[in-house]
Enzyme design. Structure first.
Site, PDB file in Angstrom:
ATOM      1  N   CYS A   1     -23.147 -29.725 104.112  1.00  0.00           N
ATOM      2  CA  CYS A   1     -24.529 -29.857 103.657  1.00  0.00           C
ATOM      3  C   CYS A   1     -25.387 -29.107 104.658  1.00  0.00           C
ATOM      4  O   CYS A   1     -25.143 -29.181 105.872  1.00  0.00           O
ATOM      5  CB  CYS A   1     -24.919 -31.339 103.624  1.00  0.00           C
TER       6      CYS A   1
ATOM      7  N   GLU B   1     -34.557 -35.073 108.068  1.00  0.00           N
ATOM      8  CA  GLU B   1     -35.882 -34.793 107.516  1.00  0.00           C
ATOM      9  C   GLU B   1     -36.973 -35.627 108.176  1.00  0.00           C
ATOM     10  O   GLU B   1     -38.148 -35.288 108.086  1.00  0.00           O
ATOM     11  CB  GLU B   1     -35.871 -35.015 106.006  1.00  0.00           C
TER      12      GLU B   1
ATOM     13  N   CYS C   1     -26.612 -24.667  99.160  1.00  0.00           N
ATOM     14  CA  CYS C   1     -26.735 -26.106  98.960  1.00  0.00           C
ATOM     15  C   CYS C   1     -25.353 -26.627  98.586  1.00  0.00           C
ATOM     16  O   CYS C   1     -24.777 -26.213  97.576  1.00  0.00           O
ATOM     17  CB  CYS C   1     -27.733 -26.336  97.812  1.00  0.00           C
TER      18      CYS C   1
ATOM     19  N   HIS D   1     -28.165 -29.532 105.878  1.00  0.00           N
ATOM     20  CA  HIS D   1     -28.912 -30.292 106.889  1.00  0.00           C
ATOM     21  C   HIS D   1     -28.069 -30.630 108.116  1.00  0.00           C
ATOM     22  O   HIS D   1     -28.609 -30.910 109.174  1.00  0.00           O
ATOM     23  CB  HIS D   1     -29.409 -31.617 106.297  1.00  0.00           C
TER      24      HIS D   1
ATOM     25  N   ASP E   1     -32.141 -23.704  97.428  1.00  0.00           N
ATOM     26  CA  ASP E   1     -31.628 -24.978  97.917  1.00  0.00           C
ATOM     27  C   ASP E   1     -32.497 -26.078  97.330  1.00  0.00           C
ATOM     28  O   ASP E   1     -33.607 -25.824  96.869  1.00  0.00           O
ATOM     29  CB  ASP E   1     -31.686 -25.012  99.452  1.00  0.00           C
ATOM     30  N   SER E   2     -31.993 -27.302  97.376  1.00  0.00           N
ATOM     31  CA  SER E   2     -32.767 -28.440  96.892  1.00  0.00           C
ATOM     32  C   SER E   2     -34.060 -28.625  97.686  1.00  0.00           C
ATOM     33  O   SER E   2     -35.023 -29.174  97.180  1.00  0.00           O
ATOM     34  CB  SER E   2     -31.933 -29.707  96.978  1.00  0.00           C
TER      35      SER E   2
END
Lengths: 273, 273
Positions: A185, A151, A73, A187, A10-11
């Protein structure tokens, strides 16, 4: 080969939400995770840069001898689609598994998709949904502020900032009457409660990490690659920024405290390998 | 040498707020700007990664034959301090010019500093302020959500989301009664109005880009490096992600529409040069 690890990249650390689901579905599998924390986020970058980064990430996992690669991702899965054909091991992104689950879930034929700008611009989920059922109405919305919210710890469903951002991005979809929403996504599951509170309980949220874990299990099963060991598998984590931030953040995505630490792999090693 | 360009670099396009001020102060100077848009943001990464990126950025500008290098980036200026001694041309970050202006501006001796997590953790502004006047009380606050807010267009002073985030981060400083606030990140001047509305007109905001432009003019003057040409200088922009996004975003930071386009310089070129 069956004892070889599943490679997940993943990024950043968002892909750990997929690892969490993978451990639930396939507890006996070994997992090697790579999070490109020195170059996160991918979702606001250009397609050519995203493709270059994705190639480097996959090459790193191949160097670890993995039997399957998962791009956990939404951005990579949407943009770096040439990975499907270019890897010497089975590969899956999150788009096909997640779109398939959404098509199954909808009752009124109105599906919403949220993701990073790169994911939404690619129309990857939309294309896959319409390929499966051309009668479905699809509503897309890029939500670039959701990743930095998560984040930076803005995740509580009762946080007025989270609620306002959710409303700003989702008001149009809500008024269109979607009954299914793809969290496109990794997140986004972290703020699923705030999203669900706003859209109402009748809207089903589809978590790309969960659907992709189930899909990966099917790939391994159909290719006789499942690890048949009766012991629990291990997880090894690699990150491209320093490892200090890993343990602090990883538990948010894995949903449990992490005793493992990560191993640092430098950008130089990634780009020169 | 006086006709050589001033080199300015930043993690992304935020440093263009400093270029804008530089053009005002030194209209005859040529400027070469590098924005590391393929790896932005720096402010949430580790010190070792930030130092490596900063070395590569400075090396790129040196390859263009600049006579002065400005790190128009609060994070780089705070973390990659070894650049001050290691470059063959004069160098300045934003910390010393900005701290100096804040010490001059305060009347009650209470200065607030806001920046990225890396900038605040480094205590760079605080250390420089206390070096200049140890009686000053300093209040620091990392504001990691300000950069993504600006980059995603949440900049209007009457936007409830902007107002709530400003309040969340600055409530404590406000109650401490600061009369001067350092905007320690090049993105922050874009939401200066919202910050000022919240803190009140008695609090002076210090813009790192503006102070650094004035400081750079002094360096050039004292070393007889000013361009004495009577024609307007040119600006050349380089970015590490693709150039498409440049013109769209650059005008936000430059405060005028940009007719120039940027030149792409790949990460491979940066890391291998």
């Amino acid at each position: 080969m069956s004892e070889q690890a599943i490679g997940v990249f993943d990024s950043g650390l968002g892909g750990l939400t997929a690892v969490k689901e993978l451990i639930k579905v396939l507890p006996q599998e070994n997992i090697i995770y790579f999070g490109d924390t020195a170059r996160v986020p991918y979702g606001t970058r250009s397609d050519s840069t995203i493709k270059m980064y994705a190639r480097q990430d996959a090459r790193f996992l191949l160097s670890k001898g993995v039997k399957l690669i998962i791009a956990a991702c939404g951005t990579v899965s949407s943009v770096a689609t040439e990975l499907y054909d270019s890897l010497p091991v089975p590969f899956t992104g999150v788009v096909v598994p997640t779109a398939t689950a959404a098509v199954r879930a909808t009752r009124n034929g109105k599906i919403g998709i949220i993701g990073t700008p790169a994911t939404v611009n690619s129309c990857s989920y939309k294309t896959e949904i319409l390929r499966q059922d051309s009668r479905i109405q699809v509503f897309q919305q890029a939500c670039p502020l959701f990743v930095p919210l998560v984040e930076n710890g803005f995740i509580a469903a009762d946080d007025a900032i989270v609620q306002l951002v959710v409303e700003r991005y989702l008001a149009e979809m809500k008024s269109e009457g979607i009954d299914t929403l793809i969290l496109g996504c990794t997140h986004f599951p972290i703020i699923a409660q705030a999203i669900s509170d706003y859209l109402g309980r009748n809207v089903v949220l589809i978590d790309s990490g969960k659907e992709t874990a189930l899909y990966a299990a099917n790939i391994l099963s159909s290719q006789s690659l499942l690890n048949t060991s009766h012991t629990l598998g291990s997880c090894t984590y690699y990150v491209s920024d320093t490892v200090e931030g890993f343990r602090k953040t990883a538990d948010v995505f894995l949903g449990r405290s992490v005793e493992d630490t990560a191993i640092h792999i430098s950008i130089d090693q990634l780009t020169r390998s």
